[in-house]
Design an enzyme around this catalytic site. Structure first.
Site, short mmCIF file in Angstrom:
data_model
loop_
_atom_site.label_atom_id
_atom_site.label_comp_id
_atom_site.label_asym_id
_atom_site.label_seq_id
_atom_site.Cartn_x
_atom_site.Cartn_y
_atom_site.Cartn_z
N PRO A 123 0.80 -1.22 0.00
CA PRO A 123 0.00 0.00 0.00
C PRO A 123 0.83 1.27 0.00
O PRO A 123 0.44 2.28 -0.57
CB PRO A 123 -0.83 -0.14 1.28
N GLY A 126 5.39 1.41 -4.31
CA GLY A 126 5.08 0.98 -5.66
C GLY A 126 6.34 0.50 -6.35
O GLY A 126 6.85 -0.58 -6.08
N PRO A 237 13.93 -7.64 -16.39
CA PRO A 237 13.96 -7.44 -17.84
C PRO A 237 12.99 -8.36 -18.59
O PRO A 237 12.34 -7.92 -19.55
CB PRO A 237 15.43 -7.73 -18.20
N GLU A 239 10.21 -9.65 -17.36
CA GLU A 239 8.86 -9.15 -17.06
C GLU A 239 8.53 -7.94 -17.94
O GLU A 239 7.43 -7.86 -18.51
CB GLU A 239 8.76 -8.76 -15.59
N ARG A 240 9.47 -7.03 -18.06
CA ARG A 240 9.22 -5.82 -18.83
C ARG A 240 9.11 -6.12 -20.32
O ARG A 240 8.30 -5.51 -21.02
CB ARG A 240 10.31 -4.79 -18.53
N GLY A 336 -15.70 6.96 -33.32
CA GLY A 336 -16.66 7.95 -32.84
C GLY A 336 -17.26 7.53 -31.52
O GLY A 336 -16.59 6.94 -30.66
N GLY A 360 4.99 -3.16 -13.63
CA GLY A 360 6.29 -3.59 -14.14
C GLY A 360 7.35 -2.51 -13.97
O GLY A 360 8.44 -2.59 -14.54
N GLU A 364 8.24 6.31 -15.99
CA GLU A 364 9.20 7.29 -15.48
C GLU A 364 10.43 6.59 -14.90
O GLU A 364 11.57 7.03 -15.12
CB GLU A 364 8.53 8.18 -14.42
#
Length: 374
Positions: A123, A126, A237, A239-240, A336, A360, A364
């Site tokens: 929590p 991150g 790496p 995972e990304r 639309g 992941g 930034e």
């Protein structure tokens, strides 16, 4: 692509068309795929496909994983969390588990008897994994684990969860370890609330809590405590790159959907595709999607060859997810008002794409990691 990979592609495409695509709406409503779906995927050999055959896997490479991930992207599958189970959880165990632990866990992950999850995020933390507060205190031949995790994919179905926990008072990353818990009838293990997301609502995501939860000490990944952060950095790496593969495929799929719609939708007596602006937007999106896939294919080849470095994997993740969001948004505009209706896949893709820039490791953070390599 090789002949073997093309056969896998056909198998995956047929399986997903029959067992996944028709259920997306229902899975979205129940916030998880059916538990039996994992067993079906295991039965035909889609799970742990790049793990050694010695442990029940398919004996393939990440290229095989990429085929499955790409096929998910091509049908806008935002429900089945294959990318957590196979390319991530199974590979932590394969890389750092003892022979006995691999024999115990990998065959069950490969068959679908076990569903895997990894509990990193808390929590209050991150992308900053060094701030993890969950503790694992050694007590005889067990660890006693206390803490809370959030945003845990496969949280509802997981039978096996890798926990990032602090095993010592060493500052920052030095005290982190990875410990595996089998969740069935495990005292102190609690599944928290199902999290309500703005997209990918069919994905099984919830909170987990550990209260004096006792886990055998032999479930520690690695031969000693304090290796968790290094283990995470070595596996991130892949995972990304997994995220990037799906993102690139989703971008291509969005363009295909928009082209098909523009050919049949009319306005002012002409199809949308007859308007120059529509043609130019789609031409730009098609070009960018192809360029993106070419870069991701390069990264897959580098990874299979053992040459993909963390900075390049970060480039792949950040660029692919940024472009996915941009291309899906531009394609949605062509629909639309109908593009805002969830009955159209493009609307669900728009909502699901946004989180790709967050999990992941945020984009930034990806740019910071790239910058450190300059």
């Amino acid at each position: 692509m090789t002949e073997e990979l093309e056969q896998l592609q056909d198998l995956t495409r047929t399986f997903l068309a029959k067992e996944s695509e028709p259920n997306h709406e229902r899975w979205t409503e129940q916030h998880a795929v059916d538990r039996e779906f994992w067993n079906k995927a295991g039965e035909i050999g889609l799970l742990c496909i790049s793990c050694p055959t010695e442990y029940g896997g398919g004996g393939g490479t990440f290229a095989h994983e990429a085929v499955v991930l790409r096929e998910q992207g091509y049908i806008a599958d935002d429900c089945w969390s294959y990318q957590v189970h196979s390319p991530i959880v199974a590979h932590y165990i394969n890389a750092y588990g003892s022979h006995e632990r691999k024999q115990r866990w990998l065959p069950k992950l490969a068959s679908g008897e076990f569903v895997g999850a990894i509990a990193m995020t808390e929590p209050g933390t991150g992308s900053d994994l060094q701030a993890v507060r969950t503790t694992a205190r050694r007590d005889g031949d067990h660890y006693v684990i206390n803490g809370a995790k959030t945003f845990i994919t496969n949280g509802t179905h997981c039978d096996l969860v890798i926990i990032v926990a602090r095993t010592s008072d060493a500052p920052g990353s030095k005290g982190l370890s990875l410990i595996v818990a089998e969740t069935c009838d495990l005292d102190g293990f609690e599944r928290g609330r199902v999290l309500q997301k703005i997209g990918a609502m069919g994905t099984d995501t919830r909170e987990l809590a550990f209260t004096d939860m006792r886990v055998p000490a032999e479930n520690l990944l690695g031969d000693q405590e304090g290796q968790g952060f290094v283990q995470l950095m070595r596996q991130l790496p892949q995972e990304r790159l997994s995220i990037a593969v799906q993102a690139a495929a989703a971008a291509e799929h969005a363009v295909d959907l928009a082209i098909a719609y523009a050919k049949v939708r009319t306005a002012f007596g002409r199809t949308l595709l007859e308007f120059q602006n529509t043609r130019f937007v789609l031409a730009e999106c098609r070009t960018e999607a192809l360029a993106l896939r070419t870069f991701i294919d390069h990264c897959i080849a580098e990874h299979v060859a053992g040459r993909l470095d963390g900075a390049t994997a970060s480039m792949a993740k950040y660029l692919a997810t940024d472009k996915e969001c941009e291309i899906v948004d531009r394609c949605l505009q062509i629909f639309g008002g109908y593009g805002y209706m969830t009955e159209y896949p493009i609307a669900r893709m728009y909502a699901a794409a946004r989180v790709q820039k967050i999990y992941g490791g945020t984009n930034e953070i990806m740019k910071e990691l790239i910058a450190r390599s300059l």
